[in-house]
Design a protein around this motif. Sequence first.
Motif, PDB file in Angstrom:
ATOM      1  N   ASP A   2       0.858  -1.180   0.000  1.00 37.26           N
ATOM      2  CA  ASP A   2       0.000   0.000   0.000  1.00 37.26           C
ATOM      3  C   ASP A   2       0.895   1.231   0.000  1.00 37.26           C
ATOM      4  O   ASP A   2       2.055   1.168   0.448  1.00 37.26           O
ATOM      5  CB  ASP A   2      -0.915   0.025   1.224  1.00 37.26           C
ATOM      6  CG  ASP A   2      -2.011   1.066   1.107  1.00 37.26           C
ATOM      7  OD1 ASP A   2      -3.099   0.721   0.593  1.00 37.26           O
ATOM      8  OD2 ASP A   2      -1.783   2.230   1.508  1.00 37.26           O
ATOM      9  N   ARG A   3       0.380   2.327  -0.487  1.00 38.27           N
ATOM     10  CA  ARG A   3       1.146   3.576  -0.440  1.00 38.27           C
ATOM     11  C   ARG A   3       1.547   3.915   0.987  1.00 38.27           C
ATOM     12  O   ARG A   3       2.635   4.426   1.244  1.00 38.27           O
ATOM     13  CB  ARG A   3       0.315   4.726  -1.012  1.00 38.27           C
ATOM     14  CG  ARG A   3       0.130   4.707  -2.502  1.00 38.27           C
ATOM     15  CD  ARG A   3      -0.749   5.866  -2.932  1.00 38.27           C
ATOM     16  NE  ARG A   3      -0.179   7.143  -2.539  1.00 38.27           N
ATOM     17  CZ  ARG A   3      -0.844   8.288  -2.525  1.00 38.27           C
ATOM     18  NH1 ARG A   3      -2.126   8.323  -2.864  1.00 38.27           N
ATOM     19  NH2 ARG A   3      -0.252   9.415  -2.165  1.00 38.27           N
ATOM     20  N   HIS A   4       0.658   3.609   1.928  1.00 39.62           N
ATOM     21  CA  HIS A   4       0.876   3.969   3.327  1.00 39.62           C
ATOM     22  C   HIS A   4       1.400   2.767   4.111  1.00 39.62           C
ATOM     23  O   HIS A   4       0.715   1.744   4.239  1.00 39.62           O
ATOM     24  CB  HIS A   4      -0.427   4.474   3.941  1.00 39.62           C
ATOM     25  CG  HIS A   4      -1.057   5.596   3.164  1.00 39.62           C
ATOM     26  ND1 HIS A   4      -0.573   6.885   3.185  1.00 39.62           N
ATOM     27  CD2 HIS A   4      -2.120   5.611   2.314  1.00 39.62           C
ATOM     28  CE1 HIS A   4      -1.318   7.656   2.409  1.00 39.62           C
ATOM     29  NE2 HIS A   4      -2.251   6.907   1.863  1.00 39.62           N
ATOM     30  N   ASP A   8      -8.836   7.605   0.210  1.00 40.52           N
ATOM     31  CA  ASP A   8      -7.523   8.242   0.269  1.00 40.52           C
ATOM     32  C   ASP A   8      -7.447   9.424  -0.701  1.00 40.52           C
ATOM     33  O   ASP A   8      -7.713   9.288  -1.899  1.00 40.52           O
ATOM     34  CB  ASP A   8      -6.452   7.199  -0.081  1.00 40.52           C
ATOM     35  CG  ASP A   8      -5.049   7.717   0.190  1.00 40.52           C
ATOM     36  OD1 ASP A   8      -4.884   8.504   1.128  1.00 40.52           O
ATOM     37  OD2 ASP A   8      -4.128   7.305  -0.546  1.00 40.52           O
ATOM     38  N   GLU A  35       1.729   2.216   7.214  1.00 41.07           N
ATOM     39  CA  GLU A  35       0.967   1.804   8.394  1.00 41.07           C
ATOM     40  C   GLU A  35      -0.181   0.860   8.039  1.00 41.07           C
ATOM     41  O   GLU A  35      -0.575   0.011   8.852  1.00 41.07           O
ATOM     42  CB  GLU A  35       0.443   3.028   9.153  1.00 41.07           C
ATOM     43  CG  GLU A  35      -0.548   3.897   8.399  1.00 41.07           C
ATOM     44  CD  GLU A  35       0.094   4.972   7.531  1.00 41.07           C
ATOM     45  OE1 GLU A  35      -0.638   5.910   7.140  1.00 41.07           O
ATOM     46  OE2 GLU A  35       1.312   4.861   7.252  1.00 41.07           O
ATOM     47  N   ARG A  36      -0.720   0.993   6.836  1.00 47.60           N
ATOM     48  CA  ARG A  36      -1.778   0.075   6.407  1.00 47.60           C
ATOM     49  C   ARG A  36      -1.217  -1.329   6.194  1.00 47.60           C
ATOM     50  O   ARG A  36      -1.891  -2.325   6.473  1.00 47.60           O
ATOM     51  CB  ARG A  36      -2.423   0.582   5.124  1.00 47.60           C
ATOM     52  CG  ARG A  36      -3.259   1.831   5.295  1.00 47.60           C
ATOM     53  CD  ARG A  36      -3.875   2.254   3.973  1.00 47.60           C
ATOM     54  NE  ARG A  36      -4.732   3.422   4.098  1.00 47.60           N
ATOM     55  CZ  ARG A  36      -5.307   4.029   3.075  1.00 47.60           C
ATOM     56  NH1 ARG A  36      -5.114   3.581   1.846  1.00 47.60           N
ATOM     57  NH2 ARG A  36      -6.074   5.091   3.263  1.00 47.60           N
ATOM     58  N   SER A  39       5.689  -0.552   0.371  1.00 47.04           N
ATOM     59  CA  SER A  39       4.910   0.672   0.541  1.00 47.04           C
ATOM     60  C   SER A  39       5.499   1.773  -0.321  1.00 47.04           C
ATOM     61  O   SER A  39       6.516   1.593  -0.990  1.00 47.04           O
ATOM     62  CB  SER A  39       4.882   1.099   2.018  1.00 47.04           C
ATOM     63  OG  SER A  39       6.201   1.307   2.506  1.00 47.04           O
TER      64      SER A  39
END
Length: 471
Positions: A80-82, A221, A84-85, A105
């Motif tokens: 994922d881009r993030h 997002d 933390e996800r 990420s």
Amino acid sequence: MSSNRREFLKKATLLSSAAIALPAINNTAMAAAPGFNMWGYAAPKIDKVRIAVIGLGMRGPGAVDRLSYIEGTEIVALCDRHAERVTKAQKILTNKGLKEAKSYSGDNGWQQLLKDEEVDLVYICTPWEFHAPMSIAAMKAGAHVACEVPIGLTVKECWEVVRVSEQTKKHCMMLENCCYDFFEMLTLNMTRQGMFGELVHAEGAYIHDLLGLNFNKNGYDNMWRLRENIKMNGNLYPTHGIGPIAQCMNINAGDRMTHLVAMQTADFMMGDKARELAAEDSFFQEFVGKKYRGNMDTTLIKTEKGKTLMVQHDVTSPRPYSRLHLLSGTKGFAQKYPKEGIAFGHSFVKEDELKGLYEKYTPELIKYIGEQAKQVGGHGGMDFMMDWRLIDCLRNGLPIDQPIYEGATWSVIVPLSCESVAKNSKTVNIPDFTNGAWRNNQPHDMTLNGGGNTGIRPKVSKDQKNQLKVD
């Protein structure tokens, strides 16, 4: 990694970057010379399906959870881009005693994943604009693809995913979960058994009040879905409505959609909502004064054999949820929403007769996996049946239920409806992604349980069942 594979992935990355820049509306004729027909194609069996999940926002975590229950799978990478996800999704695996996946990420994490990992299936749950580029790159990297809807936003993108699937002989299945809902599968089986005679008209819809969610700063997002409602003006989400009825009408397998006309209201709500929110929060000032997509889009479609389909889209009006599923044939009628009903004349059959029809025509797939699907969840179980069925087909070397022609045909309604609306409801031709193969393609019988008798079953222990959240 071999130098050939590196060069190949470098080209795939360039192709992906170019595809992202494609305009929202592009009805340029791009019919390719007939290639390998992926309809009915059975790829080599895969004993253990190694899966990478890309996109862990709205839909991705649920996919990770569902896939983790299916035997014969291993989730080897999460992206994922993030970051933390990704970390949060890893806990879905480790909390079940499964091995942690490789983490990726950042904006280019998915490209690095395809370079680094040897995977059998890439499962894509990202914003719409990335669906086609990621699907294309994943197939070129040697993986089958399962991608959230729609598979592409332009005619050019839809043609490209078809061509790459044919060239690589990799499955690219658009994850149209509504095809696996219980009533939809019941009526598909009844259609296959001739209970409605010959279908002459069908209707589908996606009517869902998402006004609050689309304007929620903590929702999609970077507000990407709201931005799509500004960028495109047409039926932006047709596949839930068209998928189940198109399968019942044997589209791409005996008939094809030839042209459409789309008519749309003006926007009576989104612009007002933006102004209302901006008056209290400057964050929303960016969205004031934009030209938003109209509230209700109605798209009418004609087929080669003279049949008709109607598909509606409205995600702003304050009205009850409806994925209208209506079939009208020479001998009978079925409709879902506001309630399920079947008729063979002027009146719907009574409750006990409807129950009898369920007992007689419930497909083998539902009998085999339906109860476990309800326990695992995902829109009442249809998401899990979709995932389980795909994995079962890959593990047993069976043709998948929705080859790329389905995803492309259903998704191309997005740009073509936009074109029709922009031209005052002008008739727009629909490409034949099968290149004429629809005349000889045989309907897939997704009502069967496939290769499930080989022992592929959901990994749901009694303790885990008690912890599952059912939608």
